[in-house]
Design a protein around this motif. Structure first.
Motif, mmCIF file in Angstrom:
data_model
loop_
_atom_site.group_PDB
_atom_site.id
_atom_site.type_symbol
_atom_site.label_atom_id
_atom_site.label_comp_id
_atom_site.label_asym_id
_atom_site.label_seq_id
_atom_site.Cartn_x
_atom_site.Cartn_y
_atom_site.Cartn_z
ATOM 1 N N VAL A 390 -7.433 -14.704 -25.119
ATOM 2 C CA VAL A 390 -8.588 -13.985 -24.565
ATOM 3 C C VAL A 390 -9.365 -14.848 -23.576
ATOM 4 C CG1 VAL A 390 -10.823 -12.962 -25.137
ATOM 5 C CG2 VAL A 390 -8.810 -12.454 -26.538
ATOM 6 N N VAL A 391 -9.572 -16.152 -23.909
ATOM 7 C CA VAL A 391 -10.278 -17.046 -22.987
ATOM 8 C C VAL A 391 -9.267 -17.532 -21.957
ATOM 9 C CG1 VAL A 391 -11.657 -19.135 -22.758
ATOM 10 C CG2 VAL A 391 -11.858 -17.726 -24.820
ATOM 11 N N PRO A 392 -9.481 -17.224 -20.673
ATOM 12 C CA PRO A 392 -8.407 -17.351 -19.684
ATOM 13 C C PRO A 392 -8.090 -18.740 -19.163
ATOM 14 C CG PRO A 392 -10.386 -16.482 -18.654
ATOM 15 C CD PRO A 392 -10.681 -16.576 -20.121
ATOM 16 N N SER A 393 -8.970 -19.720 -19.314
ATOM 17 C CA SER A 393 -8.673 -21.023 -18.721
ATOM 18 C C SER A 393 -9.250 -22.149 -19.556
ATOM 19 C CB SER A 393 -9.233 -21.120 -17.293
ATOM 20 O OG SER A 393 -10.628 -21.345 -17.321
ATOM 21 N N MET A 394 -8.719 -23.364 -19.347
ATOM 22 C CA MET A 394 -9.201 -24.534 -20.078
ATOM 23 C C MET A 394 -10.655 -24.833 -19.743
ATOM 24 S SD MET A 394 -5.997 -27.170 -20.017
ATOM 25 C CE MET A 394 -4.452 -26.754 -20.851
ATOM 26 N N TYR A 465 -11.458 -13.157 -14.953
ATOM 27 C CA TYR A 465 -10.686 -11.947 -15.223
ATOM 28 C C TYR A 465 -10.680 -10.984 -14.043
ATOM 29 C CZ TYR A 465 -9.328 -12.520 -20.093
ATOM 30 O OH TYR A 465 -8.724 -12.941 -21.245
ATOM 31 N N SER A 466 -11.753 -11.013 -13.263
ATOM 32 C CA SER A 466 -11.813 -10.116 -12.102
ATOM 33 C C SER A 466 -11.080 -10.687 -10.902
ATOM 34 C CB SER A 466 -13.271 -9.851 -11.721
ATOM 35 O OG SER A 466 -13.913 -11.041 -11.309
ATOM 36 N N GLY A 467 -10.681 -11.973 -11.001
ATOM 37 C CA GLY A 467 -9.973 -12.620 -9.903
ATOM 38 C C GLY A 467 -8.490 -12.732 -10.163
ATOM 39 N N SER A 468 -7.968 -13.928 -9.914
ATOM 40 C CA SER A 468 -6.522 -14.128 -9.999
ATOM 41 C C SER A 468 -6.052 -14.555 -11.377
ATOM 42 C CB SER A 468 -6.095 -15.201 -8.982
ATOM 43 O OG SER A 468 -6.759 -16.425 -9.264
ATOM 44 N N THR A 469 -6.978 -14.758 -12.302
ATOM 45 C CA THR A 469 -6.587 -15.208 -13.632
ATOM 46 C C THR A 469 -5.755 -14.155 -14.340
ATOM 47 O OG1 THR A 469 -8.550 -16.589 -13.839
ATOM 48 C CG2 THR A 469 -7.446 -15.970 -15.879
#
Length: 480
Positions: A390-394, A465-469
């Protein structure tokens, strides 16, 4: 013993002298749990500590504390410098180190006044007026912090496997593989080998950092940055202040990444309780502070020098040669599993003892005991797996952890402790007045990290989340 001390002894949560143990009946296992290794690695990505009989010497404390600081979060600091620039970045790092020293000394003085404190939950209990709700809150924060950190390591494991394999499998599958490995490695119900695991983990992380610095220095140019592949964002450059167009949310998250590293105080009460001479803790703290300052500033600064605006979190992702990237990042798989296992073990112990209490199953090799342990461990890792998806990045993970937990365990608790230690003499002389104002600033910093900091962390997740992730539970390539 004074009347106050006698009263405190009767009211403390882990009282074993009588039957008035309301808080203890539900939370007595926290002390044992923390004493067996509950820590805030990344520390704060750390390993833990070892009992030396009943006590530890000051030099062993210093070595173990210092070993804990060699962590993956160091590799996010180059990105923080790329967002903040040299001046705000270095100021933030130095200021975080100074506040770390001040708050840690305050903690030590408070524990010397109340030596019955054995862990951070006891500390919260006393600081907030011997409130059992403060004890419950501290325990909840510890467990929530641990599960999120396990999730961070599941995410890291998926990234490492993606990178090393060239994305031969779906990323969600790699996360599942990491989770299964973690469950298997977490099967033992003890942490007797925690110090060996911790030092081995730190050694591998140290090799990864060293290889990164060598590769960043010898390659012609970085390969990738968040704004595109090199040289799409121009030649590598460093700068004194944030680049034009840098958002407040980005700056705040860069600051949170820095403060995350400088908040290991969550384990300090346990270390102090285990020391043969608790009054020697400031000596161990001094060693830790020097080593931390070098680790937390020098490698990120070198990384920023060679990566500039192309820095990523972790910085391994910016290396331009694939072989360099794999060779350095590959070592991270060891601390990823080791630290995740330690956090899973100590978290499971708390739940396990709540379920089985003092029954024979809690301490015997029975089918019921092992079944409950297995179910709890699977549940913890599955919950961590969900967070990892759920959490998209480090960087988002570190910011969220810093804002939600470090605001309390790094700042707020100790500003209140200072006030309690010096009530009635807060402005008695120039030095006391100065320290009072400093601690007012510490409280403001804690509240700022908790409020606007948490808002920035959530906004960063929404923006990602709204970008490229990539979305949650994705099969997309998450190799660095």
């Amino acid at each position: 013993m004074s009347k106050m001390d006698e009263s405190d002894e009767k009211k403390r949560p882990d009282d074993v002298q009588g039957t008035e143990v309301d808080p203890s009946s539900s939370f007595e296992t926290i002390t044992a749990l923390v004493a067996e290794g509950m820590v805030n690695p990344l520390l704060h990505d750390v390993g833990g500590f070892v009992h030396d009989g009943l006590t530890m010497m000051g030099d062993k404390t210093a070595v173990l504390l210092a070993g804990d600081q060699v962590c993956l979060a160091i590799m996010a600091q180059t990105w923080s410098l790329s967002v903040l620039g040299w001046v705000p970045g270095i100021i933030t790092m130095v200021l975080a180190g100074i506040l770390f020293w001040i708050t840690s000394i305050t903690m030590h003085k408070y524990i010397m006044k109340y030596p019955q404190i054995k862990d951070i939950c006891d500390f919260g209990y006393y600081v907030f007026g011997q409130s059992k709700w403060a004890y419950v809150f501290s325990a909840f924060m510890l467990l929530a912090n641990n599960i999120l950190l396990i999730g961070f390591h599941v995410l890291t494991g998926a990234k490492v496997l993606n990178t090393l394999s060239g994305h031969t499998l779906c990323t969600a599958v790699f996360s599942v593989i990491t989770t299964i490995m973690g469950i298997i490695a977490s099967a033992p119900r003890t942490l007797h080998h925690v110090s060996t695991m911790s030092m081995f983990s730190s050694a591998c992380m140290g090799i990864a950092i060293l290889l990164f610095l060598i590769f960043a220095g010898i390659e012609n140019a970085p390969g990738y940055g968040y704004n595109g592949d090199y040289p799409s964002d121009g030649p590598v450059k460093t700068y004194a202040f944030p680049l034009p167009g840098t958002t407040w949310v980005a700056c705040m998250n860069a600051v949170l990444n820095v403060t995350f590293l400088w908040v290991p105080q969550i384990l300090f009460p346990t270390f102090i309780a285990e020391m043969e001479r608790p009054q020697d803790f400031p000596k161990a703290l001094a060693v830790l502070s020097v080593i931390s300052a070098v680790l937390f500033i020098v490698p990120p600064a070198i990384g920023f020098r060679y990566l500039g605006q192309y820095a990523t979190a972790p910085a391994f992702g910016s290396l331009g040669v694939t072989a360099y990237k794999k060779a350095s990042f590959g070592f991270v798989i060891v601390p990823t599993l080791v630290i995740g296992v330690i956090y899973a073990n100590v978290t499971a112990k708390f739940i396990y003892n709540q379920v089985l209490g003092k029954s024979r199953h809690a301490h015997s090799h029975t089918f019921t005991g092992w079944s409950v342990w297995g179910l709890i461990m699977v549940g913890i890792w599955l919950l961590a797996f969900v967070f990892s998806e759920v959490v998209p990045s480090m960087g988002d993970f570190l910011s969220l952890l810093s804002a939600a937990f470090d605001s309390f365990f790094g700042y707020i608790y100790f500003a209140i402790a200072y006030w309690q230690l010096n009530r009635g003499k807060l402005f008695a002389g120039l030095h006391r007045t100065t320290m009072t104002l400093v601690n007012v600033f510490i409280m403001i910093v804690g509240l700022f990290i908790l409020g606007p900091g948490l808002y920035a962390a959530v906004e960063a997740i929404i923006a990602d989340y709204s970008g490229s992730t990539t979305p949650a539970f994705t099969c997309a390539n998450m190799a660095i």
